[in-house]
Scaffold this active site. Structure first.
Site, PDB file in Angstrom:
ATOM      1  N   ASP A 143     -34.495 -16.401 -30.883  1.00  0.00           N
ATOM      2  CA  ASP A 143     -33.721 -17.108 -29.961  1.00  0.00           C
ATOM      3  C   ASP A 143     -32.716 -17.939 -31.128  1.00  0.00           C
ATOM      4  O   ASP A 143     -32.934 -18.105 -32.271  1.00  0.00           O
ATOM      5  CB  ASP A 143     -34.500 -18.429 -29.415  1.00  0.00           C
ATOM      6  CG  ASP A 143     -33.516 -18.623 -27.912  1.00  0.00           C
ATOM      7  OD1 ASP A 143     -32.650 -19.194 -28.232  1.00  0.00           O
ATOM      8  OD2 ASP A 143     -34.046 -18.696 -26.698  1.00  0.00           O
TER       9      ASP A 143
ATOM     10  N   ASP B 255     -37.582  -8.488  -7.762  1.00  0.00           N
ATOM     11  CA  ASP B 255     -37.247  -8.217  -6.131  1.00  0.00           C
ATOM     12  C   ASP B 255     -38.568  -7.566  -5.590  1.00  0.00           C
ATOM     13  O   ASP B 255     -38.742  -7.912  -4.315  1.00  0.00           O
ATOM     14  CB  ASP B 255     -35.905  -7.122  -6.190  1.00  0.00           C
ATOM     15  CG  ASP B 255     -34.980  -7.922  -6.869  1.00  0.00           C
ATOM     16  OD1 ASP B 255     -34.625  -8.925  -6.681  1.00  0.00           O
ATOM     17  OD2 ASP B 255     -34.345  -7.056  -7.873  1.00  0.00           O
TER      18      ASP B 255
ATOM     19  N   HIS C 221     -29.445  -5.200  -8.667  1.00  0.00           N
ATOM     20  CA  HIS C 221     -30.315  -6.575  -8.523  1.00  0.00           C
ATOM     21  C   HIS C 221     -29.094  -7.855  -8.408  1.00  0.00           C
ATOM     22  O   HIS C 221     -28.745  -8.408  -9.339  1.00  0.00           O
ATOM     23  CB  HIS C 221     -31.095  -6.847 -10.060  1.00  0.00           C
ATOM     24  CG  HIS C 221     -31.533  -8.164 -10.176  1.00  0.00           C
ATOM     25  ND1 HIS C 221     -32.410  -8.651  -9.244  1.00  0.00           N
ATOM     26  CD2 HIS C 221     -31.186  -9.078 -10.789  1.00  0.00           C
ATOM     27  CE1 HIS C 221     -32.875  -9.758  -9.564  1.00  0.00           C
ATOM     28  NE2 HIS C 221     -31.989 -10.055 -10.470  1.00  0.00           N
TER      29      HIS C 221
HETATM   30  P1  NAI Z   1     -31.967 -20.236 -20.361  1.00  0.00           P
HETATM   31  O1  NAI Z   1     -30.400 -20.841 -20.472  1.00  0.00           O
HETATM   32  O2  NAI Z   1     -33.347 -21.309 -19.826  1.00  0.00           O
HETATM   33  O3  NAI Z   1     -32.472 -19.496 -21.374  1.00  0.00           O
HETATM   34  C1  NAI Z   1     -31.819 -18.638 -22.149  1.00  0.00           C
HETATM   35  C2  NAI Z   1     -32.116 -18.643 -23.356  1.00  0.00           C
HETATM   36  O4  NAI Z   1     -31.190 -17.671 -24.359  1.00  0.00           O
HETATM   37  C3  NAI Z   1     -32.201 -19.833 -24.301  1.00  0.00           C
HETATM   38  O5  NAI Z   1     -33.057 -20.176 -25.124  1.00  0.00           O
HETATM   39  C4  NAI Z   1     -30.784 -19.619 -25.153  1.00  0.00           C
HETATM   40  O6  NAI Z   1     -30.947 -20.260 -26.498  1.00  0.00           O
HETATM   41  C5  NAI Z   1     -30.884 -18.067 -25.784  1.00  0.00           C
HETATM   42  N1  NAI Z   1     -29.810 -17.515 -26.152  1.00  0.00           N
HETATM   43  C6  NAI Z   1     -28.502 -17.921 -25.449  1.00  0.00           C
HETATM   44  N2  NAI Z   1     -27.593 -16.747 -26.478  1.00  0.00           N
HETATM   45  C7  NAI Z   1     -28.596 -16.148 -26.968  1.00  0.00           C
HETATM   46  C8  NAI Z   1     -28.233 -15.012 -28.253  1.00  0.00           C
HETATM   47  N3  NAI Z   1     -27.082 -14.549 -28.448  1.00  0.00           N
HETATM   48  N4  NAI Z   1     -29.466 -14.630 -28.817  1.00  0.00           N
HETATM   49  C9  NAI Z   1     -30.603 -14.804 -28.396  1.00  0.00           C
HETATM   50  N5  NAI Z   1     -30.903 -16.094 -27.548  1.00  0.00           N
HETATM   51  C10 NAI Z   1     -29.959 -16.540 -26.793  1.00  0.00           C
HETATM   52  O7  NAI Z   1     -31.926 -19.311 -19.258  1.00  0.00           O
HETATM   53  P2  NAI Z   1     -33.278 -18.318 -18.220  1.00  0.00           P
HETATM   54  O8  NAI Z   1     -33.422 -19.272 -16.900  1.00  0.00           O
HETATM   55  O9  NAI Z   1     -33.990 -18.066 -19.396  1.00  0.00           O
HETATM   56  O10 NAI Z   1     -32.466 -17.211 -17.596  1.00  0.00           O
HETATM   57  C11 NAI Z   1     -32.184 -16.255 -18.603  1.00  0.00           C
HETATM   58  C12 NAI Z   1     -31.376 -14.933 -18.192  1.00  0.00           C
HETATM   59  O11 NAI Z   1     -32.277 -14.414 -17.096  1.00  0.00           O
HETATM   60  C13 NAI Z   1     -30.198 -15.504 -17.115  1.00  0.00           C
HETATM   61  O12 NAI Z   1     -28.759 -14.697 -17.444  1.00  0.00           O
HETATM   62  C14 NAI Z   1     -30.522 -15.123 -15.769  1.00  0.00           C
HETATM   63  O13 NAI Z   1     -29.527 -15.017 -14.870  1.00  0.00           O
HETATM   64  C15 NAI Z   1     -31.581 -14.001 -15.890  1.00  0.00           C
HETATM   65  N6  NAI Z   1     -32.495 -13.772 -14.858  1.00  0.00           N
HETATM   66  C16 NAI Z   1     -32.804 -12.593 -14.475  1.00  0.00           C
HETATM   67  C17 NAI Z   1     -33.571 -12.305 -13.295  1.00  0.00           C
HETATM   68  C18 NAI Z   1     -33.886 -10.842 -13.003  1.00  0.00           C
HETATM   69  O14 NAI Z   1     -34.337 -10.639 -11.783  1.00  0.00           O
HETATM   70  N7  NAI Z   1     -33.487  -9.868 -13.877  1.00  0.00           N
HETATM   71  C19 NAI Z   1     -34.281 -13.481 -12.751  1.00  0.00           C
HETATM   72  C20 NAI Z   1     -33.861 -14.582 -13.387  1.00  0.00           C
HETATM   73  C21 NAI Z   1     -32.890 -14.959 -14.187  1.00  0.00           C
END
Ligand code: NAI
Length: 342
Positions: free
Chosen positions: A59, A175, A202
């Site tokens: 991260d 989903d 999605h």
């Molecule tokens: P969050 O903001 O809690 O965590 C994201 C993490 O990514 C943070 O720890 C941040 O420091 C890190 N990060 C940012 N830029 C980075 C980089 N260049 N390299 C490495 N790490 C980096 O967000 P959350 O809730 O964990 O969601 C993450 C993603 O997952 C979002 O885009 C969200 O929309 C997506 N998501 C996808 C779902 C799916 O069904 N595919 C369902 C729910 C969320």
């Protein structure tokens, strides 16, 4: 990709999960974005897998503490933390599965496409590193909008000369998890028996649950079909609104992503009966990418379950036609982004 599978003999995950597994902790998994809302519980769930020998957590912030904390769990895998660009290549060396939940989540009122500008760049830079350091790994893209970030990843891998469409997956397992839960509740079914394929993409209407193809075979009224389909499509928004600005689905997403990782680990370990829905390069429709059930093996996608698209109900046929325009636009947006930035 791969062969079309027309057999009707597919076991649901719930059935295959109950088979005895060979316990062989030998696979290496990397999580990019491991300190985030999804990354932390996902890391915990993968730390519990008996099939994982090494868990690499990356991260840009706060990952040291997450890794120290997890490393105290007395399960087989060795946990290591990596941060910053300089450490990314080491994080990715010899990795079997790379999971990417890095990026910003939705806030109330946002669509997944509103995340495009920020997350497209994050996915691009991370996939470039994957291409350079672990080109043979399975890549699981969680970062939204999945309908665009997966095509971006494909283009980046092509530019690097290492694209293998069988090993690039958009994670749509949540989903399916939601569909199984909501349908079981509505129809009073035992969850263990329920398996609803969800196809398309999605986001919003591109999420198309196939209630006519679910197990067990259940009949629904038109109102029930409408209500369940809309709830499955809006499941993410339900959580975003309940969290009221504090993010989107993280715990259920981590659960779903861990299920998908575990399925891929079983496939890598030689289980020849692994089926999951995923958003992959596909010839099942005229669109270049499409989520459907796929058979996963040691080399990735072995085939798509094309029979799922045969004999759809009228509601599903309409849903399929309605989603194609939006999904095509999202795919093209991702492809254009990746090529404009060359
Ligand atoms: P969050 O903001 O809690 O965590 C994201 C993490 O990514 C943070 O720890 C941040 O420091 C890190 N990060 C940012 N830029 C980075 C980089 N260049 N390299 C490495 N790490 C980096 O967000 P959350 O809730 O964990 O969601 C993450 C993603 O997952 C979002 O885009 C969200 O929309 C997506 N998501 C996808 C779902 C799916 O069904 N595919 C369902 C729910 C969320």
């Amino acid at each position: 990709v791969g062969n079309k599978i027309t057999t009707t003999h597919q076991q649901s995950l719930t059935q295959t999960q109950s088979k005895t597994l060979k316990v062989n902790a030998s696979f290496k998994v990397a999580i990019l974005g491991a300190a985030g809302g999804i990354g932390q519980p996902l890391s915990l769930l993968i730390k519990m897998s008996p099939l994982v020998s090494d868990l690499h957590l990356y991260d840009i912030a706060n990952v040291k503490g997450v890794a120290a904390d997890l490393s105290h769990c007395n399960t087989p895998s060795k946990v290591q933390d990596f941060t910053g660009n300089n450490e990314l290549s080491n994080c990715l060396k010899d990795i079997d599965i790379v999971v990417i939940p890095a990026g910003i989540p939705r806030k109330p009122g946002m669509t997944r496409d509103d995340l495009f500008n920020i997350n497209a760049n994050i996915v691009k830079s991370l996939v470039e590193a994957v291409a350079d350091n672990s080109p043979n790994a399975f890549i699981h893209i969680i970062s939204n909008p999945v309908n665009s970030t997966v095509p971006i990843a494909a283009e980046i891998l092509k530019q690097k000369g290492v694209y293998n469409p069988k090993k690039l997956f958009g994670v749509t397992t949540l989903d399916v998890v939601r569909a199984n839960t909501f349908v079981a509740q509505k129809k009073n079914l035992k969850l263990i028996d329920v398996d609803v394929p969800v196809i398309g993409g999605h986001a919003g209407i591109t999420i198309l649950p196939l209630l006519s193809k679910m197990k067990p075979n259940v009949s629904f009224t038109d109102d029930e079909i409408e209500e369940l389909s809309v709830r499955i499509q809006n499941g993410g928004t339900e959580v975003v609104e309940a969290k009221a600005g504090a993010g989107s689905a993280t715990l259920s997403m981590a659960y779903a992503a861990a299920r998908f990782v575990e399925s891929c680990l079983r496939a890598l370990d030689g289980d020849s009966d692994v089926y999951e829905c995923a958003f992959v390069e596909s010839e099942i429709t005229e669109l270049p990418f499409f989520a459907s059930r796929v058979k996963i093996g040691r080399e990735g996608v072995e085939g798509v379950v094309s029979s799922d698209l045969e004999g759809l109900s009228e509601y599903e046929k309409k849903g399929l036609e309605a989603l194609k325009g939006e999904l095509k636009g999202s795919i093209e947006k991702g492809v254009a982004f990746a090529n404009k930035e060359k």
